[in-house]
Design a protein around this motif. Structure first.
Motif, PDB file in Angstrom:
ATOM      1  N   SER A  22       0.865  -1.175   0.000  1.00  0.00           N
ATOM      2  CA  SER A  22       0.000   0.000   0.000  1.00  0.00           C
ATOM      3  C   SER A  22       0.903   1.225   0.000  1.00  0.00           C
ATOM      4  N   ASN A  23       0.315   2.371  -0.179  1.00  0.00           N
ATOM      5  CA  ASN A  23       1.085   3.608  -0.138  1.00  0.00           C
ATOM      6  C   ASN A  23       1.731   3.783   1.232  1.00  0.00           C
ATOM      7  N   ALA A  37       8.405  -5.639   1.026  1.00  0.00           N
ATOM      8  CA  ALA A  37       7.030  -6.130   0.940  1.00  0.00           C
ATOM      9  C   ALA A  37       6.911  -7.007  -0.297  1.00  0.00           C
ATOM     10  N   VAL A  38       6.070  -8.007  -0.199  1.00  0.00           N
ATOM     11  CA  VAL A  38       5.766  -8.832  -1.365  1.00  0.00           C
ATOM     12  C   VAL A  38       4.671  -8.116  -2.141  1.00  0.00           C
ATOM     13  N   ASP A  39       4.931  -7.878  -3.406  1.00  0.00           N
ATOM     14  CA  ASP A  39       3.970  -7.225  -4.302  1.00  0.00           C
ATOM     15  C   ASP A  39       3.181  -8.336  -4.986  1.00  0.00           C
ATOM     16  N   ASN A  80      13.936  -0.646  -5.552  1.00  0.00           N
ATOM     17  CA  ASN A  80      13.007  -0.559  -6.679  1.00  0.00           C
ATOM     18  C   ASN A  80      11.694   0.138  -6.327  1.00  0.00           C
ATOM     19  N   ILE A  81      11.659   0.764  -5.180  1.00  0.00           N
ATOM     20  CA  ILE A  81      10.415   1.363  -4.699  1.00  0.00           C
ATOM     21  C   ILE A  81       9.894   2.475  -5.623  1.00  0.00           C
ATOM     22  N   ALA A  88       1.062   2.599  -6.270  1.00  0.00           N
ATOM     23  CA  ALA A  88       0.544   2.394  -4.926  1.00  0.00           C
ATOM     24  C   ALA A  88      -0.284   3.594  -4.481  1.00  0.00           C
ATOM     25  N   LYS A  89       0.153   4.799  -4.835  1.00  0.00           N
ATOM     26  CA  LYS A  89      -0.634   5.994  -4.511  1.00  0.00           C
ATOM     27  C   LYS A  89      -1.995   5.941  -5.166  1.00  0.00           C
ATOM     28  N   GLY A  90      -2.059   5.354  -6.372  1.00  0.00           N
ATOM     29  CA  GLY A  90      -3.322   5.236  -7.092  1.00  0.00           C
ATOM     30  C   GLY A  90      -4.174   4.061  -6.635  1.00  0.00           C
TER      31      GLY A  90
END
Length: 93
Positions: A22-23, A37-39, A80-81, A88-90
């Motif tokens: 998440s954001n 975090a796992v995406d 790689n963020i 994530a913001k969206g």
């Protein structure tokens, strides 16, 4: 995010990792309170795999030119963020 608060409240040096993106989580990765975090991207993992099979069975399409079509999961960390931060913001990651 509760785990990061618990680490801080306990003055612990425990490392926090998560399986959700998440954001807010990305902000914690940037701050160093979450390591990675796992995406998971369940839409890509589930829908794209089934849709690719359907396209193959109904039309003979081979997605990705016969090479693996990577649907995740992936890891997000400080290296790689920036590539996923806007998504994530969206709310799509």
């Amino acid at each position: 995010m509760a785990a990061t608060k618990s680490v801080k409240d306990a003055s612990s040096d425990a490392k926090v990792y998560t399986f959700d993106t998440s954001n807010e989580v990305l902000g914690a990765i940037k701050a160093g309170t979450i390591q990675w975090a796992v995406d998971q991207q369940p839409y890509v993992q589930g829908y794209q795999a089934v849709d690719s099979l359907w396209l193959y069975l109904t039309n003979g399409n081979v997605i990705g030119g016969g090479q693996p079509t990577l649907t995740g999961p992936a890891f997000i960390d400080k290296s790689n963020i920036d590539a996923v931060a806007d998504y994530a913001k969206g709310g799509t990651r």
